[in-house]
Design an enzyme around this catalytic site. Sequence first.
Site, PDB file in Angstrom:
ATOM      1  N   ASP A 326       4.366  38.176 -39.926  1.00 19.43           N
ATOM      2  CA  ASP A 326       3.250  38.982 -40.371  1.00 19.43           C
ATOM      3  C   ASP A 326       2.478  38.209 -41.454  1.00 19.43           C
ATOM      4  OD1 ASP A 326       1.955  41.652 -40.378  1.00 19.43           O
ATOM      5  OD2 ASP A 326       2.616  41.670 -42.463  1.00 19.43           O
ATOM      6  N   GLU A 357       0.580  35.534 -37.551  1.00 25.92           N
ATOM      7  CA  GLU A 357      -0.836  35.825 -37.780  1.00 25.92           C
ATOM      8  C   GLU A 357      -1.381  34.759 -38.726  1.00 25.92           C
ATOM      9  OE1 GLU A 357      -1.477  40.573 -37.864  1.00 25.92           O
ATOM     10  OE2 GLU A 357      -0.299  39.817 -39.527  1.00 25.92           O
TER      11      GLU A 357
END
Length: 665
Positions: A326, A357
């Site tokens: 994340d 990400e």
Amino acid sequence: MEEFRYSREFDTKYGYDGSDLGMACNPLATDFKLWAPFADRVELCLYRDGDRKTEYFRILDMEKQERGVWSQHLKGDLHGLYYDYRIRTGEKCVQTADPYAVGCGCNGYRSMVVNLERTDPEGYDRDAAPPRPVENIIYELHIKDFSHDPHSGVPREYRGKYKAFTVPGGNGQYPTCMDYLKELGVTHVHLLPFFDFGWLDEDGAGEQFNWGYDPVNYNVPEGSYATDAHDGTVRIRECKEMIQALHRAGIRVVMDVVYNHTQDADSWLERTAPGYFCRRLEDGTLSNGSACGSDMAVGRKMVDNYIVNSVLYWAREYHLDGFRFDLMGLLTVELMNRIREELDREFGRGEKLLYGEPWRAADSPMEEGTRAALKENINYLDEGIAMFGDDARDVIKGHVFYEEEPGFVNGGKNLEKKVLQAVTAWRGDPPGEGGFRPKSCSQIVNYVSAHDNFTLWDKLVMSLHGLDADFTAPYEDVLCANKLAALILFTCQGNLFLQAGEEFARTKLGDGNSYRSHPKINMLRWEQSEKYRELVEYYRGLIRLRKRLPGLCDKSASAAERMLEQDIPMPDVVAFRMDNCPGEGWKMPVEWPELYVVFNASDKAVRTNLPRGQWIVLADGQQADYLPGTQVSRQGQVSVAPCSGMILGLVPDAAFCKTFVRNLD
Ligand code: CA
């Protein structure tokens, strides 16, 4: 006490490289080890249960070791006891759970002494991931979403739990849950966070919901997914059972990890070393690159060691096959490469999938000599670390935040060139915006929808029918656009990823940020999988087909060179011819040495002249499961229906077979 100010010298003096921090328990003794470099005194408190309110029955001083480490060795079988620490620094005294804990009580306030061997389910020693697939087709799933729906056919007491993965699924009418997953053919299930996170009361009702991006205990499974959140061994065993069941079903498992921030700046880590684990600005205020006000100070030795050991722990103890990071943009290139290297060393090169990400919510000051793992730094990352390809996502279906802004499949204009760039994962010419050019398509995860933002269906409905449209109506044009989006996705080089339910028109009724919305908004509605059976079959066909197309599965640095010819015959139409000969390591026979692919986003049928040779249709707007292929009836030309795509394969002639076999020798 004076505020701590981080320096590299501090790490040289106090950094600890041992991997034995935390608790290690066997039937004869238990060792406790904590890194608390500023402490004057550390006490270990022992409890009979994990309830926050009970008093300790024993308290002992920890012994100070070198480099800020405190330890205690206790004889006897302590399995099942709970513990925490009391840390005194000057006048200050804080109580904290063990940030290195592998077990905890309800809601994670107290750590647990666990003999991990006793948490292994039956047959766990023989558990192994299925063989590595020719393509990574990742299915993003939330544990509660999977089985909360009564139509899931899962027994009530297992709904929304780890246990739901251990039952076959199916509701007497159509396949659901595990049965459904097996049939779909995805190779990886990527599970939204299931380390222990905050927000939910693990003791509370079943109608609570959260995505789980608020880490509390990094190395302990979340309790609300267990059938008993109080006995800390249950969540561990049931989590292992879930992974074992997925492996048995031939599916690899990826864990969504959130090392960029903690639920609260006042985390267990920060309590053991105040000022060290949380990233701060020059003026001492908290950095906020995560929009949670509690960024981890990645780039410092003990933060990085913590993260590396945590990843290794999950890979070893829970047999996980990959990790999704994340807000990887808040982590560093150095840390990501180190994780890649350590996993490769222990499990074999590329055995564990790594992607994340490549962005962050806001700027954040990085440590000296480090580089943020952002999109712009892709060339500093190992080829075995991938990032979400937001460019392809936005080109195909339109902007993620502006509901009505279309992409290629839903009315967007002048996107043809970008679509072609997406096909080779921005490895062709010209490169993407800002010179973006991955080292290999292995660095890209292609997708059109994920848990964040609108579901693909909702986005298409809003862009084609306006914001007041009925999300539950089976719009024919939306269905076509969805299929075309899927066909484009499945003809892009790189890894493939889809949000669970994308293949059955999953709707959250326009909710673009459902992180704590009602489970009824979030859950997979299994009736939809029947209602949109045609779409499910279309995705299933594409999944099956993709695994037989070596030209698209190729992850080598030269994969982009397979693009033989590309064409934009008219606005909204794109075509390309691609080399599809098996490369190194491909174990299946040559089926179609070349592919010809057409995307027609216009509202008219398009007649296309095919390149020389005999072609067969492998997929079109109707179906994607024509295997072994339908002969093109009128040789040399095909008609591609409005808002649809077509994948054709070249039938190898005798001359080709001869040359190809010779080349292989
Ligand atoms: Ca929790």
